[in-house]
Design a protein around this motif. Structure first.
Motif, PDB file in Angstrom:
ATOM      1  N   UNK A  52      36.300  -3.425   5.254  1.00 53.96           N
ATOM      2  CA  UNK A  52      36.513  -4.874   5.246  1.00 53.96           C
ATOM      3  C   UNK A  52      35.248  -5.668   4.997  1.00 53.96           C
ATOM      4  N   UNK A  53      34.093  -5.025   5.050  1.00 54.75           N
ATOM      5  CA  UNK A  53      32.846  -5.739   4.771  1.00 54.75           C
ATOM      6  C   UNK A  53      32.589  -5.883   3.275  1.00 54.75           C
ATOM      7  N   UNK A  54      33.274  -5.079   2.449  1.00 54.83           N
ATOM      8  CA  UNK A  54      33.015  -5.115   1.005  1.00 54.83           C
ATOM      9  C   UNK A  54      34.269  -5.265   0.149  1.00 54.83           C
ATOM     10  N   UNK A  55      35.447  -5.070   0.717  1.00 53.68           N
ATOM     11  CA  UNK A  55      36.670  -5.046  -0.081  1.00 53.68           C
ATOM     12  C   UNK A  55      37.185  -6.452  -0.374  1.00 53.68           C
ATOM     13  N   UNK A  56      38.186  -6.510  -1.229  1.00 51.72           N
ATOM     14  CA  UNK A  56      38.962  -7.728  -1.461  1.00 51.72           C
ATOM     15  C   UNK A  56      40.399  -7.449  -1.036  1.00 51.72           C
ATOM     16  N   UNK A  59      42.204  -5.206  -3.631  1.00 54.06           N
ATOM     17  CA  UNK A  59      41.714  -3.832  -3.586  1.00 54.06           C
ATOM     18  C   UNK A  59      42.202  -3.135  -2.323  1.00 54.06           C
ATOM     19  N   UNK A  60      42.158  -3.837  -1.193  1.00 58.87           N
ATOM     20  CA  UNK A  60      42.625  -3.257   0.064  1.00 58.87           C
ATOM     21  C   UNK A  60      44.079  -2.814  -0.047  1.00 58.87           C
ATOM     22  N   UNK A  61      44.942  -3.713  -0.524  1.00 55.40           N
ATOM     23  CA  UNK A  61      46.367  -3.378  -0.578  1.00 55.40           C
ATOM     24  C   UNK A  61      46.683  -2.358  -1.665  1.00 55.40           C
ATOM     25  N   UNK A  62      45.840  -2.267  -2.707  1.00 57.13           N
ATOM     26  CA  UNK A  62      46.062  -1.224  -3.708  1.00 57.13           C
ATOM     27  C   UNK A  62      45.874   0.161  -3.111  1.00 57.13           C
ATOM     28  N   UNK A 264      43.505 -13.949   7.008  1.00 59.03           N
ATOM     29  CA  UNK A 264      43.922 -12.870   6.121  1.00 59.03           C
ATOM     30  C   UNK A 264      43.177 -11.579   6.444  1.00 59.03           C
ATOM     31  N   UNK A 265      41.868 -11.665   6.646  1.00 58.70           N
ATOM     32  CA  UNK A 265      41.109 -10.444   6.937  1.00 58.70           C
ATOM     33  C   UNK A 265      41.389  -9.928   8.347  1.00 58.70           C
ATOM     34  N   UNK A 266      41.766 -10.801   9.259  1.00 62.55           N
ATOM     35  CA  UNK A 266      42.215 -10.332  10.573  1.00 62.55           C
ATOM     36  C   UNK A 266      43.496  -9.519  10.426  1.00 62.55           C
ATOM     37  N   UNK A 360      36.784   1.066 -14.670  1.00 62.69           N
ATOM     38  CA  UNK A 360      37.592  -0.092 -15.020  1.00 62.69           C
ATOM     39  C   UNK A 360      37.711  -1.023 -13.826  1.00 62.69           C
ATOM     40  N   UNK A 361      37.941  -2.302 -14.092  1.00 61.61           N
ATOM     41  CA  UNK A 361      38.258  -3.203 -12.990  1.00 61.61           C
ATOM     42  C   UNK A 361      39.707  -2.972 -12.565  1.00 61.61           C
ATOM     43  N   UNK A 362      40.153  -3.686 -11.553  1.00 62.71           N
ATOM     44  CA  UNK A 362      41.490  -3.432 -11.007  1.00 62.71           C
ATOM     45  C   UNK A 362      42.589  -3.713 -12.012  1.00 62.71           C
ATOM     46  N   UNK A 363      42.418  -4.731 -12.852  1.00 68.04           N
ATOM     47  CA  UNK A 363      43.455  -5.006 -13.847  1.00 68.04           C
ATOM     48  C   UNK A 363      43.590  -3.829 -14.810  1.00 68.04           C
ATOM     49  N   UNK A 364      42.464  -3.228 -15.190  1.00 71.17           N
ATOM     50  CA  UNK A 364      42.511  -2.046 -16.037  1.00 71.17           C
ATOM     51  C   UNK A 364      43.152  -0.868 -15.340  1.00 71.17           C
ATOM     52  N   UNK A 365      42.860  -0.709 -14.053  1.00 73.55           N
ATOM     53  CA  UNK A 365      43.475   0.364 -13.263  1.00 73.55           C
ATOM     54  C   UNK A 365      44.991   0.208 -13.236  1.00 73.55           C
ATOM     55  N   UNK A 366      45.458  -1.012 -12.970  1.00 75.51           N
ATOM     56  CA  UNK A 366      46.908  -1.250 -12.919  1.00 75.51           C
ATOM     57  C   UNK A 366      47.558  -0.969 -14.275  1.00 75.51           C
ATOM     58  N   UNK A 367      46.885  -1.339 -15.351  1.00 74.22           N
ATOM     59  CA  UNK A 367      47.439  -1.111 -16.687  1.00 74.22           C
ATOM     60  C   UNK A 367      47.546   0.382 -16.983  1.00 74.22           C
ATOM     61  N   UNK A 368      46.486   1.128 -16.705  1.00 75.06           N
ATOM     62  CA  UNK A 368      46.522   2.576 -16.932  1.00 75.06           C
ATOM     63  C   UNK A 368      47.615   3.209 -16.089  1.00 75.06           C
ATOM     64  N   UNK A 369      47.743   2.769 -14.839  1.00 75.88           N
ATOM     65  CA  UNK A 369      48.773   3.302 -13.935  1.00 75.88           C
ATOM     66  C   UNK A 369      50.168   3.104 -14.525  1.00 75.88           C
TER      67      UNK A 369
END
Length: 399
Positions: A52-56, A59-62, A264-266, A360-369
């Motif tokens: 939680x100190x570095x995530x978004x 990214x967390x929910x992915x 949200x982070x809580x 890849x960024x997350x959008x690229x990851x989702x596309x490849x998936x």
């Protein structure tokens, strides 16, 4: 005399329960997201998505949503054993479970590990969910003479109490610590300077989830109305247990939640439960979600059920194939980004990528998936039809 189908009977096709295939298909699709992110995301070599100190939040929910995969797959493997025993008898099932279990363990330490690390030296072997399921099959072959009720009680006690193990100090004997790690706590065992055996899925808690699934397999032989009532009641009950235990913030997970920088982070902290090994609140949360998915699967649109069940009917075929398609995707990505073969790192936990800079960024990851899952559909559809047309071919039972 024509045998009548009982009213509200569970939907069964060729000896299979449709809700199991549908939900297993969903988690197989989600599992591909987890592995694509692991191997292709730009920060996967340096950042934990649940830190939680570095995530978004995205990214967390992915990562968090894919926590559903392993407990569901393991639990439903236990249910499938129950259904198989009912069809084939205990003696035939016992022999098959031993052979199937050994086969899964062999696959884990050969094809699966090679797909992950692409290291011909096999300097790292990781015990993951496939080997844990294989070990569970072998144990179930021994336990078939034990009543499901006793197996269920034992598995529930294991899941309820294994979080007490950290209170027991580690031994000064290396052999005892090795056994403890293999059975209860993740960790790396250094076999030699050039070889590491990493236990990601310690056997006891994961096998306990499988045994729990086996012990309640008879639920899927009940009428659809009764089945739905039990799944809704149990799934909802597990989620209530999760909420209460997590709010108490004491026993049930080694990492307490805390108030974070925003609401949200809580919430993320509250949901950030421990998978390795699966804590009690982890089990309550994700088996609860699984129960509700099984309850609700019959209400999905027919087109959705047809598509996802194709993946769910050939899980091992899908699992192996998706790993190698992701491996090909890694090479396509790094070469497209200008790297050469000499830049790639094939040591432990390197995934065959350069030490830094690729990904890849997350959008690229989702596309490849999404593309990968779409490519897998016709292959899984073909293999499912091939298995049905060649049901007497013995080796098809192992893939």
């Amino acid at each position: 005399m024509v045998k009548q189908t009982p009213p509200f009977a569970p939907t069964v096709v060729s000896g299979r329960v449709s809700s199991i295939d549908s939900v297993r298909g969903v988690v197989m699709i989600l599992m591909a997201l987890d592995h694509v992110r692991d191997l292709l995301h730009v920060s996967s070599l340096t950042q934990s998505p649940t830190d939680l100190t570095t995530t978004t939040p995205v990214l967390f929910f992915s990562r968090w949503i894919t926590y559903l995969c392993a407990p569901t797959f393991v639990f439903l493997s236990g249910v499938s054993v129950w259904l198989s025993v009912r069809r084939s008898g205990k003696e035939d099932s016992r022999r098959f479970l031993v052979k199937r279990g050994l086969w899964l363990i062999l696959l884990e330490f050969t094809l699966v590990n090679f797909a992950l690390w692409f290291d011909v030296q096999f300097r790292l072997l990781m015990l993951q969910v496939i080997a844990a399921i294989g070990a569970g099959f072998i144990l179930l072959a021994v336990l078939l003479r034990v009543s499901p009720a006793k197996i269920g009680i034992t598995s529930a006690l294991i899941l309820a109490t294994h979080n007490l193990l950290p209170l027991v100090p580690a031994s000064d004997r290396p052999l005892l610590n090795t056994v403890r790690s293999l059975l209860f706590t993740p960790g790396a065992l250094q076999g030699s300077p050039g070889f590491t055996f990493f236990i990601s899925y310690p056997l006891v808690p994961w096998i306990a989830i499988m045994l729990l699934g086996y012990s309640v397999g008879n639920v899927f032989e009940k009428s659809q109305a009764e089945q739905n009532r039990l799944l809704l009641k149990t799934g909802g009950g597990f989620l209530v247990c999760f909420a209460v235990l997590r709010l108490l913030n004491g026993y049930g997970d080694p990492i307490p939640w805390k108030v974070e920088k925003s609401t949200l982070f809580t919430l993320l902290s509250f949901l950030n439960v421990t998978k390795y090994p699966p804590s009690l609140v982890f089990v309550f949360l994700f088996l609860g979600i699984m129960g509700l998915l099984l309850w609700f699967s019959g209400k999905w649109p027919q087109a959705v059920q047809r598509v996802v069940s194709v993946y769910g009917r050939v899980p091992l075929f899908y699992y192996l194939l998706h790993l190698y398609l992701i491996r090909v995707s890694v090479f396509v990505m790094v070469f497209a980004q200008g790297y050469r073969w000499r830049d790639l790192q094939f040591g432990p936990f390197q995934f065959g990528r350069p030490a830094a800079g690729s990904g890849l960024d997350l959008s690229g990851v989702f596309l490849v998936w999404l593309v990968l899952v779409a490519l897998l559909y016709p292959l899984c559809y073909w293999y499912d039809r091939y298995k049905k047309a060649n049901a007497g071919v013995w080796w098809l039972r192992y893939l």
